[in-house]
Design a protein around this motif. Structure first.
Motif, mmCIF file in Angstrom:
data_model
loop_
_atom_site.group_PDB
_atom_site.id
_atom_site.type_symbol
_atom_site.label_atom_id
_atom_site.label_comp_id
_atom_site.label_asym_id
_atom_site.label_seq_id
_atom_site.Cartn_x
_atom_site.Cartn_y
_atom_site.Cartn_z
ATOM 1 N N ILE A 146 22.481 62.560 14.317
ATOM 2 C CA ILE A 146 23.114 63.411 15.318
ATOM 3 C C ILE A 146 24.385 64.017 14.735
ATOM 4 O O ILE A 146 25.269 63.301 14.259
ATOM 5 C CB ILE A 146 23.450 62.590 16.576
ATOM 6 C CG1 ILE A 146 22.184 61.903 17.112
ATOM 7 C CG2 ILE A 146 24.087 63.464 17.646
ATOM 8 C CD1 ILE A 146 22.459 60.791 18.110
ATOM 9 N N ILE A 170 27.746 66.322 15.449
ATOM 10 C CA ILE A 170 28.628 66.895 16.457
ATOM 11 C C ILE A 170 29.382 68.062 15.840
ATOM 12 O O ILE A 170 30.157 67.888 14.905
ATOM 13 C CB ILE A 170 29.612 65.858 16.998
ATOM 14 C CG1 ILE A 170 28.867 64.653 17.582
ATOM 15 C CG2 ILE A 170 30.523 66.477 18.048
ATOM 16 C CD1 ILE A 170 29.768 63.525 18.036
ATOM 17 N N ASP A 217 19.458 65.955 16.143
ATOM 18 C CA ASP A 217 20.189 66.405 17.329
ATOM 19 C C ASP A 217 21.516 67.028 16.906
ATOM 20 O O ASP A 217 22.214 66.487 16.039
ATOM 21 C CB ASP A 217 20.488 65.233 18.264
ATOM 22 C CG ASP A 217 19.249 64.459 18.673
ATOM 23 O OD1 ASP A 217 18.649 64.819 19.697
ATOM 24 O OD2 ASP A 217 18.884 63.500 17.954
ATOM 25 N N ILE A 232 25.019 68.201 18.788
ATOM 26 C CA ILE A 232 25.819 68.294 20.004
ATOM 27 C C ILE A 232 26.907 69.331 19.765
ATOM 28 O O ILE A 232 27.707 69.199 18.837
ATOM 29 C CB ILE A 232 26.464 66.941 20.366
ATOM 30 C CG1 ILE A 232 25.391 65.886 20.623
ATOM 31 C CG2 ILE A 232 27.356 67.095 21.598
ATOM 32 C CD1 ILE A 232 25.960 64.496 20.898
ATOM 33 N N THR A 236 30.171 70.784 21.125
ATOM 34 C CA THR A 236 31.226 70.505 22.102
ATOM 35 C C THR A 236 31.505 71.742 22.942
ATOM 36 O O THR A 236 31.699 71.651 24.156
ATOM 37 C CB THR A 236 32.520 70.042 21.422
ATOM 38 O OG1 THR A 236 33.012 71.062 20.541
ATOM 39 C CG2 THR A 236 32.272 68.745 20.647
ATOM 40 N N TYR A 247 19.342 71.254 20.088
ATOM 41 C CA TYR A 247 20.739 71.661 20.225
ATOM 42 C C TYR A 247 21.205 71.347 21.643
ATOM 43 O O TYR A 247 20.632 71.839 22.621
ATOM 44 C CB TYR A 247 20.897 73.155 19.974
ATOM 45 C CG TYR A 247 20.765 73.580 18.528
ATOM 46 C CD1 TYR A 247 21.878 73.993 17.804
ATOM 47 C CD2 TYR A 247 19.525 73.611 17.894
ATOM 48 C CE1 TYR A 247 21.772 74.411 16.489
ATOM 49 C CE2 TYR A 247 19.402 74.022 16.570
ATOM 50 C CZ TYR A 247 20.529 74.419 15.879
ATOM 51 O OH TYR A 247 20.418 74.828 14.573
ATOM 52 N N GLY A 248 22.248 70.545 21.785
ATOM 53 C CA GLY A 248 22.732 70.128 23.087
ATOM 54 C C GLY A 248 23.976 70.876 23.522
ATOM 55 O O GLY A 248 25.006 70.850 22.850
ATOM 56 N N SER A 249 23.876 71.551 24.656
ATOM 57 C CA SER A 249 25.020 72.164 25.329
ATOM 58 C C SER A 249 24.923 71.762 26.795
ATOM 59 O O SER A 249 24.260 70.784 27.123
ATOM 60 C CB SER A 249 25.000 73.690 25.143
ATOM 61 O OG SER A 249 26.141 74.290 25.725
ATOM 62 N N ILE A 271 22.537 69.238 28.500
ATOM 63 C CA ILE A 271 22.956 67.889 28.870
ATOM 64 C C ILE A 271 23.589 68.032 30.246
ATOM 65 O O ILE A 271 24.733 68.472 30.378
ATOM 66 C CB ILE A 271 23.948 67.325 27.840
ATOM 67 C CG1 ILE A 271 23.339 67.359 26.432
ATOM 68 C CG2 ILE A 271 24.378 65.913 28.215
ATOM 69 C CD1 ILE A 271 24.338 67.069 25.324
ATOM 70 N N PHE A 297 23.803 60.246 25.959
ATOM 71 C CA PHE A 297 22.984 61.045 25.057
ATOM 72 C C PHE A 297 22.258 60.059 24.146
ATOM 73 O O PHE A 297 22.675 58.913 24.004
ATOM 74 C CB PHE A 297 23.906 61.953 24.243
ATOM 75 C CG PHE A 297 23.197 63.032 23.471
ATOM 76 C CD1 PHE A 297 22.868 64.225 24.077
ATOM 77 C CD2 PHE A 297 22.877 62.853 22.135
ATOM 78 C CE1 PHE A 297 22.239 65.224 23.367
ATOM 79 C CE2 PHE A 297 22.245 63.843 21.419
ATOM 80 C CZ PHE A 297 21.924 65.041 22.045
ATOM 81 N N ILE A 321 28.770 61.525 27.173
ATOM 82 C CA ILE A 321 29.292 62.886 27.132
ATOM 83 C C ILE A 321 30.268 63.072 28.287
ATOM 84 O O ILE A 321 29.919 62.923 29.453
ATOM 85 C CB ILE A 321 28.149 63.916 27.246
ATOM 86 C CG1 ILE A 321 27.128 63.731 26.113
ATOM 87 C CG2 ILE A 321 28.725 65.336 27.255
ATOM 88 C CD1 ILE A 321 27.678 63.977 24.730
ATOM 89 N N PRO A 334 32.206 63.902 23.092
ATOM 90 C CA PRO A 334 31.342 62.725 22.889
ATOM 91 C C PRO A 334 32.165 61.460 22.671
ATOM 92 O O PRO A 334 33.188 61.470 21.978
ATOM 93 C CB PRO A 334 30.559 63.094 21.623
ATOM 94 C CG PRO A 334 30.676 64.591 21.510
ATOM 95 C CD PRO A 334 32.038 64.899 22.045
#
Length: 278
Positions: free
Chosen positions: A55, A57, A97, A99, A101, A128-130, A166, A173, A179, A192
């Protein structure tokens, strides 16, 4: 779980913008400016190795913009996203993954790369995490913040089908990462938080871009809602002192991590160290 610092290089930003209402006579002792009032800042990311998941960030500024764009930011340093991953034994294709920010260009620019005349995800095997609130804010930007949200960094993520929201700020996560959201710097920026070797690590993103920003009035002029930032800082710093959190600084040119203490002048840095020293 294993944590790795990923350095993606350095850039320069105006010192006055970075320290807001704090006079230059004070902030220039914290981060010495050059003849153009520009100060040096890191673009430091965090890699989390957790079983089969890798993962990342944030991912720095990237390299797909033109020379005119980069001339404003004086990119320098020997490290890059690729070289830092390689030094840890990884490749971008290993990332499962990402993340983000928030979607300012210096945090998400490495998400997308040019492949011929196309813009494609740099991490082809990653999600892609938003979050929905920030995504809407970034894709429908206000005039003040528009220059920080570059469509070429953002829209191809959604078009690729690799974007995942997210939704719950307090939910875990993958990898046991909590998060948390803050709203002063930009809408719904994600911080995170994770447990590591008996310590709570909090990735500060732009709520606290450097150790030099710990005093409460030291709020960036870039922040959309500075009074909100002020209140969020007070809350998070108080919590960090009470629970002996380790803060991870994304933009501090020297200090990677630090703990805090209460002093007669307010909350201040207690100890500074590199991540690998934990």
């Amino acid at each position: 779980m294993q944590l790795h610092t990923i350095n993606t290089g350095y850039f320069k930003l105006d010192g006055g913008a970075m320290f807001g209402v704090v006079p230059k006579t004070i902030w220039s002792k914290i981060n010495i400016p050059d003849e153009n009032n520009m100060c040096n800042w890191a673009m430091r990311c965090l890699l989390i190795e957790d079983g089969k998941r890798l993962i990342l960030i944030d991912n720095g500024i990237g390299d797909k913009q033109d020379d005119k764009f980069f001339s404003h930011y004086y990119l320098h340093g020997d490290e890059s996203l690729d070289s830092s991953l390689q030094a840890k034994g990884f490749h971008k294709d290993d990332i499962t993954d990402v993340i983000l920010t928030h979607l300012h260009f210096d945090h998400c620019g490495g998400s997308i790369v040019r492949a011929g005349d196309k813009l494609v995800p740099a991490f082809k095997n990653a999600t892609y995490g938003s979050n929905a609130r920030h995504w809407k804010w970034a894709t429908e930007p206000n005039a003040r913040e528009k220059a920080s949200f570059l469509k070429e960094n953002i829209i191809p993520i959604s078009e690729s089908g690799q974007l995942k929201f997210i939704e719950d700020a307090g939910s875990d996560f993958p990898g046991g990462i909590a998060i948390r959201q803050v709203f002063g710097h930009t809408e719904a920026m994600m911080l995170p938080q994770m447990n590591y070797k008996g310590k709570t690590i909090l990735y500060m993103a732009d709520l606290l871009p450097s150790a030099g920003h710990i005093p409460l009035p030291y709020v960036m002029a870039y922040d959309m809602f500075p009074l909100t930032t002020l209140n969020e800082k007070k809350s998070f710093l108080t919590e960090a002192v009470a629970n002996d959190y380790v803060l991870f600084f994304e933009h501090d040119p020297i200090i990677e991590c630090g703990t805090l203490q209460q002093t007669e002048k307010g909350i201040r840095l207690k100890e500074s160290f590199n991540l690998y020293e934990i």
